[in-house]
Design an enzyme around this catalytic site. Structure first.
Site, PDB file in Angstrom:
ATOM      1  CG  ASP A 152      75.399  81.618  59.217  1.00 46.35           C
ATOM      2  OD1 ASP A 152      76.180  81.979  60.098  1.00 46.35           O
ATOM      3  OD2 ASP A 152      75.570  81.870  58.003  1.00 46.35           O
TER       4      ASP A 152
ATOM      5  CG  HIS B 273      79.220  89.272  61.856  1.00 47.47           C
ATOM      6  ND1 HIS B 273      80.205  88.910  62.734  1.00 47.47           N
ATOM      7  CD2 HIS B 273      78.166  88.446  62.106  1.00 47.47           C
ATOM      8  CE1 HIS B 273      79.779  87.908  63.483  1.00 47.47           C
ATOM      9  NE2 HIS B 273      78.553  87.606  63.133  1.00 47.47           N
TER      10      HIS B 273
ATOM     11  CG  HIS C  70      79.892  85.999  59.201  1.00 51.42           C
ATOM     12  ND1 HIS C  70      80.247  85.106  60.184  1.00 51.42           N
ATOM     13  CD2 HIS C  70      80.620  87.135  59.446  1.00 51.42           C
ATOM     14  CE1 HIS C  70      81.144  85.662  60.983  1.00 51.42           C
ATOM     15  NE2 HIS C  70      81.387  86.900  60.551  1.00 51.42           N
TER      16      HIS C  70
END
Length: 677
Positions: free
Chosen positions: A269, A418, A445
């Protein structure tokens, strides 16, 4: 006075001890993080390169023409090789140089250029040889439709200054074909000065109308050349045809080699912000032998030119060591990963994978498997499940005892952001991982850092897998404290969660031998809420086109860097809203111990043998496992050595245990300091 035990001390204790860095210290960070433009990246890299010759004590920020500052306190302890050879030449026709592994003894060199006339040719040479060789490759381009599905964050980056990364005027110009087409054309579109381009895009599912000739992006020329006949742990130099620069890299150790500790750099990321640049610089400082990106690289989000910015920013790192990557949602949902496939070729063919999103790679004592995870079918018998099973059955744990799997969406995540997204993947494949004794799983993520204890089926299990989330590479979406219902960390912290913190940094896995490896995560930056952001009267864009654009002003960012925080005497660095128990720790350090005698699912077995059922969570036994193995003997020797060294340190002073978060040696973050002369 703190000091370490003598050098002759048994290796296992020296590598388990974190004495000097166990206490949070204050360090400086840049004031703002936002997606950078091409010119800003060039200026940032030029200024950074100019500082290579400076002493480590001279670290004043360099003012850039853009008004940004070079990262204050960037790590400068880079290799002499990079100090000597990394010289950015803006006029160089060759840009975005990167190195990735191919088959055994191969390196794949990739670069981009706007010049069609340059050949796909590389001249390369080993540091051990006076002769150079040449390799010929191929060139290609790709074309994609411009789609911007992540429009909300692109219009209002949570981590960025008031100017948005993709401004209204630029987007309006792209959509407005009336500037060059007559009204009778079916491709004619007109957006007035008060029109909201995002509202217009919402009507076309956030893809520019295919009738618009501006709806498509064609990449620069992408050259790919494979170098062959390379040795392990060897320095090489190379020069792409037409480049005014030479590049250097060192190959990682050959599979099974254990002459020296192997270092695996892991991050995810990333994006193209000042934070991204800072984390990249820290990763360079760590000098990994092999680099792995666990998804979400550029955050181009359908604006493909940002892939070029990312490639330029990351060139110092990715041109100097082998780089492996798996896809994240920001690759796979943007044109089905076409940008990723062309720009970052992975060794999927060389490892027998059925497609470009999977691979297996061996180096040193590591067996690394890359998977698409939740972005491909995961059920038993699916292509992904079958590939994972096939590769896990191929592992020879005497040759490569450490088995590492990487995919983007985590199974073990205690942040509301998430939360539970990877549950289907976990249901389908966790037992397979347990049967084959997977040691480590790396994910991204979630924009935070979190490490688990060895775990299986949501319970701590010394024979399970350590899961580590490293989705804190610097992207502009901000830390994982703003998502979820409610936002932030879930409380109480689950028993399987060993360490969690919502800030930014890279990680390094150092494999010492078949039983011991050290994992370190290094915090680089924290961010804080911009209080003025709440006071602005505006509504975030929604798919119903409800965004009010405040005329032509740009929305303010929700988070920012304060410019100073965190070694000796300064304020403690913890991202605002981070309620993790370890939020003020400077970094996370843990010694990971493989004990094949206690955990036969991690023991030696012939490739191709299968484990017994592990649905109960009990240790898995293999009929092929010897009662006494080399790895087991090494564990016993290590334990005896640790006892002897502890006795020695007790005799020389007093040992203080700062924190122990595991009752076993499997994944115990042991930090010791001692006093005495």
């Amino acid at each position: 006075m703190q000091r370490l035990c003598p050098r002759w001390t048994v290796l296992v204790l020296v590598l388990s001890v974190e004495a000097v860095e166990a206490v949070t210290q204050t360090f400086h960070r840049p004031p703002v993080s936002s997606p950078l433009s091409r010119s800003e990246v060039l200026a940032l890299r030029t200024a950074f390169s100019a500082k290579f010759g400076a002493s480590s004590g001279s670290r004043e920020p360099t003012d850039l023409s853009s008004g940004r500052r070079l990262l204050h306190g960037l790590p400068m302890r880079l290799t002499e090789q990079i100090r000597r050879d990394w010289q950015l030449v803006e006029s160089d026709k060759v840009q975005q140089v990167k190195v990735s592994p191919g088959g055994p003894g191969e390196a794949v060199i990739t670069w981009l250029t706007q010049d069609r006339r340059l050949p796909s040719l590389v001249e390369y040479q080993s540091a051990r040889s006076v002769f150079s060789r040449t390799a010929q490759g191929e060139v290609n381009v790709y074309t994609t439709q411009i789609c911007l599905p992540n429009s909300q964050v692109m219009a209002d980056p949570l981590l960025g200054p008031p100017n948005i990364p993709l401004n209204y005027d630029e987007l309006t110009k792209l959509l407005n074909t009336s500037s060059f087409l007559p009204p009778e054309s079916d491709s004619w579109r007109f957006l007035g000065p008060n029109a909201d381009p995002w509202e217009f895009l919402a009507k076309t599912n956030f893809c520019i109308d295919y009738k618009n000739p501006n709806a498509y992006y064609t990449s620069p020329y992408i050259h790919t050349v494979t170098l062959r006949g390379l040795g392990g742990s060897t320095d090489y130099s190379f020069r792409p045809a037409g480049s005014s620069r030479s590049f250097h890299f060192k190959t990682p150790p050959n599979a099974g080699a254990n002459a020296a500790p192997m270092r695996l750099g892991v991050w995810a990321d990333i994006g193209i912000t000042n934070v991204s640049f800072g984390v990249m610089s820290k990763m360079l400082d760590l000098e990994p032998d092999l680099l792995v990106t666990v998804g979400d690289l550029s955050y181009a989000d359908g604006w493909a030119e940002r892939w070029d910015i990312f490639g330029m920013m990351m060139e110092p790192l990715m041109s100097s060591r082998y780089h492996l990557a798996v896809v994240g949602n920001h690759e796979i949902i943007q044109n089905n990963g076409v940008d990723f496939i062309h720009r970052y070729p992975m060794p999927f063919r060389q490892s027998g994978a059925p497609g470009p999103y999977m691979f297996a790679y061996e180096s040193g004592l590591l067996y690394l498997i890359g998977l698409p995870g939740s972005y491909a079918p995961t059920a038993k018998g699916s292509l992904q499940w079958s590939f994972a099973e096939e590769k896990l059955m191929e592992v020879d744990r005497e040759r490569t005892p450490w088995v590492v799997v990487v995919f983007h969406t985590p199974w073990y995540n205690s942040n509301n952001a998430h939360f539970g997204e990877g549950m289907k993947h976990q249901w389908d494949m966790e037992e397979l991982f347990y049967q084959h004794g997977v040691d480590l799983v790396f994910n991204g993520h979630v924009h935070s850092y979190e490490r688990s204890f060895p775990v299986y089926n949501h319970s701590r299990n010394e024979c399970g897998t350590t899961h580590i989330v490293v989705g804190d590479g610097g992207n502009y979406e901000g830390p994982a404290i703003y998502e979820g219902h409610p936002p932030g960390w879930r409380t109480p912290q689950p028993s399987w969660s060993a360490f969690r913190e919502a800030s930014y940094g890279p990680g390094l896995l150092t494999v010492f031998n078949s039983t011991h490896a050290e994992w370190r995560w290094h915090r680089v930056a924290c961010v804080f809420e911009n209080k003025a952001h709440r006071a602005v009267n505006w509504t975030k864009f929604t798919y119903e086109g409800a965004r009010q654009s405040l005329g032509r002003t740009r929305p303010m960012s929700a988070f920012y860097w304060d410019g100073v925080s965190g070694p000796a005497g300064g304020p403690e660095c913890a991202t605002e809203g981070d309620n993790a128990e370890q939020a003020y720790e400077a970094s996370d350090v843990v010694m990971l111990v493989r004990d094949p005698q206690r955990c036969p699912n991690k023991s030696f077995r012939q490739p191709g043998t299968m484990a017994t059922a592990a649905s109960t969570g009990a240790p898995v036994w293999f009929t092929e496992a010897p009662v006494w193995s080399t790895a087991a003997a090494a564990s016993v020797v290590a334990a005896v050595g640790m006892a002897l060294v502890l006795a020695y340190c007790h005799a020389r002073g007093v040992i203080h245990r700062d924190r122990t978060s595991s009752p076993t040696m499997c994944s115990m973050p042991l930090r010791l300091t001692w006093e005495g002369d």
